[in-house]
Design an enzyme around this catalytic site. Structure first.
Site, PDB file in Angstrom:
ATOM      1  N   THR A   1     -13.250  -3.303  -4.569  1.00  0.00           N
ATOM      2  CA  THR A   1     -13.014  -4.565  -3.875  1.00  0.00           C
ATOM      3  C   THR A   1     -11.573  -5.054  -3.976  1.00  0.00           C
ATOM      4  OG1 THR A   1     -13.629  -5.846  -5.845  1.00  0.00           O
ATOM      5  CG2 THR A   1     -15.386  -5.316  -4.276  1.00  0.00           C
ATOM      6  N   LYS A   2     -10.749  -4.381  -4.782  1.00  0.00           N
ATOM      7  CA  LYS A   2      -9.371  -4.825  -4.980  1.00  0.00           C
ATOM      8  C   LYS A   2      -8.507  -4.500  -3.758  1.00  0.00           C
ATOM      9  CE  LYS A   2      -9.873  -6.355  -9.235  1.00  0.00           C
ATOM     10  NZ  LYS A   2     -11.316  -6.233  -9.451  1.00  0.00           N
TER      11      LYS A   2
END
Length: 364
Positions: A183-184
């Site tokens: 998700t980064k």
């Protein structure tokens, strides 16, 4: 519309093909731990962030633990940690046997500048967290830490690519910790992390700690652990790096659109400095006293949101402690993350903004 908070299946067919080719290449090579892809990753991050040493590891939580162990922080030591952060920041401190000393945040969720009031004779380090992608003012923090003879471990898990004075997040302190969780802003297709440092001795020690304490196979110089990044994830990150700059431009453009369209909502506090270099637009966190009602309303209209984070760490059972955490707790109760990612469309941001305005009675 149906707009998820984040849908990683939305990546472009072209990128999917490149990732599939990388998987096939690694399958053909038969090298699944270490090797060329890991070496390439180290060099790519060194060049991009202008850092001397990069040591990949299994995940961002491990990066924090490896940093603490490399600095010989353990039982009897104290480490200052912001009250509002992902649990890993405090968890890693406890895992090495030290004690997290929580301190309140400012209105943006960053460690409050008067953290030095928490310093005791047992304090060995401070961990500034660049929350939501916004950097702590590092020059001021380092000046205090130096006077107090404290180590600085940067939790830059959410701040990849941000800079202050042309110096990247994670390269200011003694050790910087990165996460490449999917998700980064720069994510793997699984778990991966990294430690950054400018100190050669620390780099060697972290590398040993992450590989069973061995510089070469079967030669063990200290007690380490297995926290190596696997070749497949390193390869995927190398591919994703090719998209990083363009994805950042998309994030910033969408953030600018949000700010323009929501600036007239008086009951909403918008994030500050999102378009500056010291913010990577990882999250778009608005604040409102009607947070829970707004989240329900948006969900009913097909819009996914998230809360980062619903409880401050000192209020959690394993870490419970009394203290003055008024601002951090307010953010936990009033902060709501709206969708912000490079796979989001401009018309979807329009829809989200319209629904937020509708909730607050600004449009019918």
């Amino acid at each position: 519309m149906n707009i998820p908070f984040l849908d990683l299946s939305r990546i472009s067919p072209v990128l999917k093909n490149r990732l599939e080719r990388k998987f096939s290449e690694l399958l053909e090579s038969g090298i699944f731990s270490g090797g060329e892809e890991v070496e390439k990753l180290e060099v790519h991050i060194q060049q991009l962030l202008k850092t001397r040493f990069t040591i990949p590891c299994a995940n961002g939580t491990d990066a924090l633990e490896l940093a603490l162990r490399a600095l010989q922080i353990g039982p009897g030591d104290e480490v200052i940690v912001p009250a509002l952060t992902w649990v890993s920041t405090a968890e890693a401190v406890v895992l090495v046997g030290a004690k997290p000393i929580f301190w309140d945040t400012d209105e943006e969720g960053l460690l409050r500048p008067d953290w030095d009031k928490a310093v005791t004779e047992r304090t060995k380090a401070v961990i500034p967290v660049h929350l939501y992608g916004k950097m702590v003012k590092m020059e001021q923090l380092l000046e205090k830490a130096k006077k107090l003879r404290l180590f600085v471990i940067e939790d830059a898990a959410q701040a990849f690519g941000t800079t202050q004075d042309d110096k990247a997040a994670g390269t200011w302190g003694d050790i910087g910790c990165l996460s490449f969780y999917p998700t980064k802003n720069l994510g793997a297709l699984g778990e991966a992390g990294m430690c950054l440092t400018q100190d050669e001795n620390l780099a060697q020690k972290i590398r040993l700690l992450s590989n069973h304490g061995q510089p070469i196979r079967d030669q063990h110089e200290l007690i380490g652990r297995n926290s190596r990044v696997d070749s497949l994830q390193a390869g995927f990150i190398n591919v994703m790096l090719e998209e990083f700059e363009s994805n950042q431009k998309k994030r910033k453009a969408l953030a600018k659109q949000y700010i323009k369209e929501l600036s007239g909502v008086s009951e909403l506090i918008l994030p500050k400095g999102l378009l500056e270099e010291d913010h990577n637009a990882h999250l778009f966190v608005v604040q409102t006293k009607k947070r829970d009602q707004l989240q329900v309303f948006l969900a009913k209209n097909g819009i996914g949101t998230a809360i980062h984070y619903p409880r401050i760490i000192p209020d959690m059972k394993p870490y419970r402690v009394d203290g003055d955490f008024v601002t951090a707790r307010k953010l936990a109760h009033e902060g709501l993350s709206l969708p912000l990612n490079p796979y989001l469309k401009a018309e979807e941001v329009d829809w989200i903004a319209d629904k937020v305005e509708e909730f607050f009675g600004l449009i019918a």
